[in-house]
Write a protein that holds these residues in place. Structure first.
Motif, PDB file in Angstrom:
ATOM      1  N   LEU A  47       0.852  -1.186   0.000  1.00 14.41           N
ATOM      2  CA  LEU A  47       0.000   0.000   0.000  1.00 14.41           C
ATOM      3  C   LEU A  47       0.889   1.238   0.000  1.00 14.41           C
ATOM      4  O   LEU A  47       1.381   1.654   1.048  1.00 14.41           O
ATOM      5  CB  LEU A  47      -0.921   0.009   1.229  1.00 14.41           C
ATOM      6  N   PRO A  48       1.121   1.833  -1.172  1.00 16.08           N
ATOM      7  CA  PRO A  48       1.891   3.073  -1.206  1.00 16.08           C
ATOM      8  C   PRO A  48       1.082   4.206  -0.569  1.00 16.08           C
ATOM      9  O   PRO A  48      -0.152   4.214  -0.645  1.00 16.08           O
ATOM     10  CB  PRO A  48       2.092   3.347  -2.695  1.00 16.08           C
ATOM     11  N   GLY A  49       1.765   5.152   0.028  1.00 12.54           N
ATOM     12  CA  GLY A  49       1.079   6.301   0.616  1.00 12.54           C
ATOM     13  C   GLY A  49       0.235   7.046  -0.399  1.00 12.54           C
ATOM     14  O   GLY A  49      -0.832   7.579  -0.075  1.00 12.54           O
ATOM     15  N   THR A  50       0.663   7.056  -1.648  1.00 12.67           N
ATOM     16  CA  THR A  50      -0.095   7.746  -2.683  1.00 12.67           C
ATOM     17  C   THR A  50      -1.466   7.102  -2.907  1.00 12.67           C
ATOM     18  O   THR A  50      -2.421   7.783  -3.283  1.00 12.67           O
ATOM     19  CB  THR A  50       0.681   7.775  -4.014  1.00 12.67           C
ATOM     20  N   GLN A  51      -1.563   5.814  -2.647  1.00 10.97           N
ATOM     21  CA  GLN A  51      -2.856   5.128  -2.812  1.00 10.97           C
ATOM     22  C   GLN A  51      -3.829   5.550  -1.709  1.00 10.97           C
ATOM     23  O   GLN A  51      -5.032   5.628  -1.927  1.00 10.97           O
ATOM     24  CB  GLN A  51      -2.640   3.613  -2.810  1.00 10.97           C
ATOM     25  N   VAL A  52      -3.311   5.840  -0.521  1.00 12.51           N
ATOM     26  CA  VAL A  52      -4.149   6.356   0.564  1.00 12.51           C
ATOM     27  C   VAL A  52      -4.689   7.726   0.154  1.00 12.51           C
ATOM     28  O   VAL A  52      -5.880   8.017   0.319  1.00 12.51           O
ATOM     29  CB  VAL A  52      -3.370   6.439   1.892  1.00 12.51           C
ATOM     30  N   LEU A  53      -3.827   8.556  -0.420  1.00 14.15           N
ATOM     31  CA  LEU A  53      -4.270   9.868  -0.890  1.00 14.15           C
ATOM     32  C   LEU A  53      -5.316   9.738  -1.996  1.00 14.15           C
ATOM     33  O   LEU A  53      -6.293  10.478  -2.026  1.00 14.15           O
ATOM     34  CB  LEU A  53      -3.085  10.690  -1.399  1.00 14.15           C
ATOM     35  N   ARG A  54      -5.106   8.797  -2.864  1.00 14.61           N
ATOM     36  CA  ARG A  54      -6.048   8.588  -3.972  1.00 14.61           C
ATOM     37  C   ARG A  54      -7.448   8.275  -3.450  1.00 14.61           C
ATOM     38  O   ARG A  54      -8.446   8.714  -4.020  1.00 14.61           O
ATOM     39  CB  ARG A  54      -5.534   7.467  -4.865  1.00 14.61           C
ATOM     40  N   LEU A  55      -7.512   7.519  -2.359  1.00 14.96           N
ATOM     41  CA  LEU A  55      -8.802   7.184  -1.761  1.00 14.96           C
ATOM     42  C   LEU A  55      -9.414   8.401  -1.075  1.00 14.96           C
ATOM     43  O   LEU A  55     -10.628   8.584  -1.093  1.00 14.96           O
ATOM     44  CB  LEU A  55      -8.630   6.035  -0.762  1.00 14.96           C
ATOM     45  N   ALA A  56      -8.572   9.245  -0.475  1.00 15.62           N
ATOM     46  CA  ALA A  56      -9.063  10.372   0.324  1.00 15.62           C
ATOM     47  C   ALA A  56      -9.428  11.601  -0.500  1.00 15.62           C
ATOM     48  O   ALA A  56     -10.369  12.310  -0.158  1.00 15.62           O
ATOM     49  CB  ALA A  56      -8.015  10.757   1.368  1.00 15.62           C
ATOM     50  N   VAL A  57      -8.691  11.859  -1.551  1.00 11.59           N
ATOM     51  CA  VAL A  57      -8.924  13.061  -2.345  1.00 11.59           C
ATOM     52  C   VAL A  57     -10.140  12.837  -3.251  1.00 11.59           C
ATOM     53  O   VAL A  57     -10.193  11.848  -3.982  1.00 11.59           O
ATOM     54  CB  VAL A  57      -7.679  13.412  -3.195  1.00 11.59           C
ATOM     55  N   PRO A  58     -11.104  13.737  -3.198  1.00 17.68           N
ATOM     56  CA  PRO A  58     -12.294  13.574  -4.041  1.00 17.68           C
ATOM     57  C   PRO A  58     -11.923  13.412  -5.520  1.00 17.68           C
ATOM     58  O   PRO A  58     -11.007  14.086  -6.018  1.00 17.68           O
ATOM     59  CB  PRO A  58     -13.071  14.874  -3.818  1.00 17.68           C
ATOM     60  N   GLY A  59     -12.628  12.532  -6.181  1.00 20.54           N
ATOM     61  CA  GLY A  59     -12.364  12.265  -7.596  1.00 20.54           C
ATOM     62  C   GLY A  59     -12.403  13.505  -8.460  1.00 20.54           C
ATOM     63  O   GLY A  59     -11.594  13.667  -9.379  1.00 20.54           O
TER      64      GLY A  59
END
Length: 147
Positions: A47-59
């Protein structure tokens, strides 16, 4: 230089770990990502940190960065709140990817090639079915640049 010379003990999480807990672990330990393990303690995903951001940042902000500018600062600073109640499973890609796993005798070039191919900031190092730790992109670059 081999993987065993660069590896460090590394925290692990499961697919059921709350993603906010994973985000805190990434931040507190200044990690590029986390190793997601299965019920036997074997790597199942990274789980890269960028994937956590991808989930959190609105599409809509990902699709059109100009829209992120119209969100007031008070609300913009709280975008991680959207992760409440979500698990690591929600942050992982739906289609499994190649796992960046290497043996302790892997060379630095083998590790670099694996990181590049899998787009992973870390490689899990396994021996005889046991997770020994991980090699991070930072550790690898520090070594090859002479830092």
């Amino acid at each position: 230089m081999r993987a065993r010379d660069l590896l460090a003990a590394f925290p692990t999480i499961t697919v059921n770990t709350p993603v906010l807990e994973a985000a805190r672990l990434l931040a507190e330990q200044d990690l590029p990502g986390l190793i997601v393990v299965d019920e036997r303690g074997r790597p199942a995903s990274i789980l890269p940190g960028t994937q956590v951001l991808r989930l959190a940042v609105p599409g809509y902000c990902q699709d059109d960065p100009a829209l992120a500018r119209v969100i007031d600062e008070q609300h913009a600073d709280r975008f991680l709140d959207s992760l409440a109640g979500r698990t690591v499973r929600d942050a992982l890609p739906r289609t499994p990817r190649e796992l960046p796993i290497a043996a302790p005798e892997a060379t630095v070039l083998e590790l670099a090639a694996l990181m590049a191919r899998t787009r992973s900031p870390l490689v899990a190092v396994m021996e005889e079915g046991r997770l020994l730790g991980a090699v991070t992109l930072q550790a690898l670059l520090d070594r090859v640049t002479g830092r």
